[in-house]
Design an enzyme around this catalytic site. Structure first.
Site, PDB file in Angstrom:
ATOM      1  N   HIS A   1      35.697  69.625  43.021  1.00  0.00           N
ATOM      2  CA  HIS A   1      35.430  68.358  42.591  1.00  0.00           C
ATOM      3  C   HIS A   1      36.246  67.939  41.124  1.00  0.00           C
ATOM      4  O   HIS A   1      36.457  67.287  40.896  1.00  0.00           O
ATOM      5  CB  HIS A   1      33.852  68.075  42.397  1.00  0.00           C
ATOM      6  CG  HIS A   1      33.192  67.914  43.729  1.00  0.00           C
ATOM      7  ND1 HIS A   1      32.333  68.900  44.041  1.00  0.00           N
ATOM      8  CD2 HIS A   1      33.197  67.057  44.745  1.00  0.00           C
ATOM      9  CE1 HIS A   1      31.783  68.425  45.169  1.00  0.00           C
ATOM     10  NE2 HIS A   1      32.403  67.440  45.654  1.00  0.00           N
TER      11      HIS A   1
ATOM     12  N   GLY B   1      39.693  65.527  48.568  1.00  0.00           N
ATOM     13  CA  GLY B   1      40.184  67.017  48.896  1.00  0.00           C
ATOM     14  C   GLY B   1      40.893  67.460  50.223  1.00  0.00           C
ATOM     15  O   GLY B   1      40.147  66.646  51.260  1.00  0.00           O
TER      16      GLY B   1
ATOM     17  N   SER C   1      32.707  74.362  48.587  1.00  0.00           N
ATOM     18  CA  SER C   1      31.530  73.195  49.118  1.00  0.00           C
ATOM     19  C   SER C   1      30.326  73.148  48.518  1.00  0.00           C
ATOM     20  O   SER C   1      29.762  74.252  48.115  1.00  0.00           O
ATOM     21  CB  SER C   1      31.588  73.386  50.500  1.00  0.00           C
ATOM     22  OG  SER C   1      30.594  72.900  51.116  1.00  0.00           O
TER      23      SER C   1
ATOM     24  N   MET D   1      29.557  63.224  46.434  1.00  0.00           N
ATOM     25  CA  MET D   1      28.033  63.091  46.847  1.00  0.00           C
ATOM     26  C   MET D   1      27.324  64.310  45.801  1.00  0.00           C
ATOM     27  O   MET D   1      26.219  64.449  46.032  1.00  0.00           O
ATOM     28  CB  MET D   1      27.840  63.577  48.183  1.00  0.00           C
ATOM     29  CG  MET D   1      28.648  62.691  49.221  1.00  0.00           C
ATOM     30  SD  MET D   1      27.876  62.493  50.847  1.00  0.00           S
ATOM     31  CE  MET D   1      28.130  64.244  51.490  1.00  0.00           C
TER      32      MET D   1
HETATM   33  O1  PAF Z   1      33.845  63.785  50.883  1.00  0.00           O
HETATM   34  C1  PAF Z   1      32.711  63.383  50.430  1.00  0.00           C
HETATM   35  O2  PAF Z   1      32.173  63.739  49.534  1.00  0.00           O
HETATM   36  C2  PAF Z   1      32.042  62.309  50.921  1.00  0.00           C
HETATM   37  O3  PAF Z   1      32.369  62.229  52.338  1.00  0.00           O
HETATM   38  C3  PAF Z   1      32.577  60.970  50.262  1.00  0.00           C
HETATM   39  C4  PAF Z   1      33.932  60.574  50.470  1.00  0.00           C
HETATM   40  C5  PAF Z   1      31.984  60.930  48.830  1.00  0.00           C
HETATM   41  C6  PAF Z   1      31.820  59.456  51.068  1.00  0.00           C
HETATM   42  O4  PAF Z   1      30.567  59.896  50.647  1.00  0.00           O
END
Ligand code: PAF
Length: 288
Positions: A36, A147, A185, A29
């Site tokens: 990430h 993750g 996060s 997101m």
């Molecule tokens: O973990 C996330 O960032 C979200 O839940 C995801 C998997 C991208 C789905 O919108």
């Protein structure tokens, strides 16, 4: 790195990936952090071509303020993704992802969604399932990376893949932590200095809980954690649960008896959700 905003153009580009090459996919997101990027690095090691998506999915937010305030750092995200050699970035609009109604499909996750995050965030996992399934249908990856911080999400995605017979292998990537232990996060960037200073208490408590649990002491450990947060001046505990990591069922009294008989096959994990002011933080630790 090529950037796409429509399903049509991304699909066209993916058609040019050679038939013997594999595709790895990292759905996000945005507001990307080292966690990430570690997913993308894992994807690069495993697959020939890597697709990352950035889409803030409205249907998985149970609190409007959380959706409105979700951090966005698009230009920096692009730079970071280039640094880790991402091949394709997909940044669709809401209309691309939800052409008809911005609504979730209702899934049967065999109860995995009835506890913890699912119990506290109404409709959250139907929203996650809906968007991840749609993204999988578009990208058709061989591997997808998630993750372990969102461990319940990970198990739910695996369940969805199994139930819907999707042809993708789900790969779990360990939690990436700040030097002081706070799980990375996107929401951490919204913590005030004061809350940021206090937030490592969450992981410190999990570490102590792990030592106290010792394979069997779930009730004692849970009470101790609840007490520790009652005494904390700023952080508010939403839940602390010790559960079997395969089915997410909470530890039961019988499990202690089994453990004492020497049956140590079950793998337990502690799960926690905490409010730091308005910001809700989650974390988890394996207890084995
Ligand atoms: O973990 C996330 O960032 C979200 O839940 C995801 C998997 C991208 C789905 O919108």
């Amino acid at each position: 790195m090529q950037i796409f905003t429509t399903v049509k153009t991304l699909k066209l580009a993916l058609k040019n990936v050679l038939p013997n090459q594999t595709v790895g996919f990292v759905p996000t997101m945005g507001a990307l952090h080292k966690g990430h990027l570690s997913l993308v690095k894992n994807a690069k090691k495993t697959a020939d071509r890597v697709v990352v998506s950035i889409f803030v999915n409205p249907t998985q937010f149970d609190r409007k303020e959380d959706l409105i305030n979700y951090p966005s750092t698009f230009q920096t995200d692009i730079k970071h993704l280039q640094e880790v050699s991402c091949d394709f970035l997909f940044v669709p609009t809401i209309k691309e992802m939800y052409p008809n109604h911005t609504e979730s499909q209702v899934f049967d996750f065999d109860g995995l969604d009835q506890v913890m995050e699912g119990a506290h965030r109404k409709g959250h996992f139907n929203g996650v399932g809906t968007i991840v399934k749609r993204l999988f249908e578009i990208v058709q990856p061989n591997f997808a990376f998630f993750g372990e911080k969102d461990f319940q999400q990970l198990q739910i995605i695996k369940k969805m893949v199994e139930k819907e017979s999707l042809q993708v292998k789900i790969i779990a990537v360990p939690i990436f932590r700040e030097p002081d232990g706070l799980a990375m996060s996107s929401r951490n960037s919204r913590l005030t200095d004061l809350y940021r200073e206090e937030a490592p208490f969450i992981f410190q408590t999990l570490l102590k809980a792990k030592a106290m649990f010792d394979g069997k002491n779930a009730i004692k450990t849970t009470k101790w954690v609840e007490e520790a947060f009652k005494n904390h001046p700023l952080l508010v505990l939403e839940y602390f649960t010790i559960a079997d990591e395969s089915n997410l069922l909470p530890f039961r009294k019988n499990d202690k008896k089994e453990f004492e008989k020497g049956n140590k096959n079950q793998k337990y994990r502690a799960f926690i959700a905490v409010f730091a002011g308005d910001i809700r933080l989650i974390d988890t630790i394996a207890l084995y």
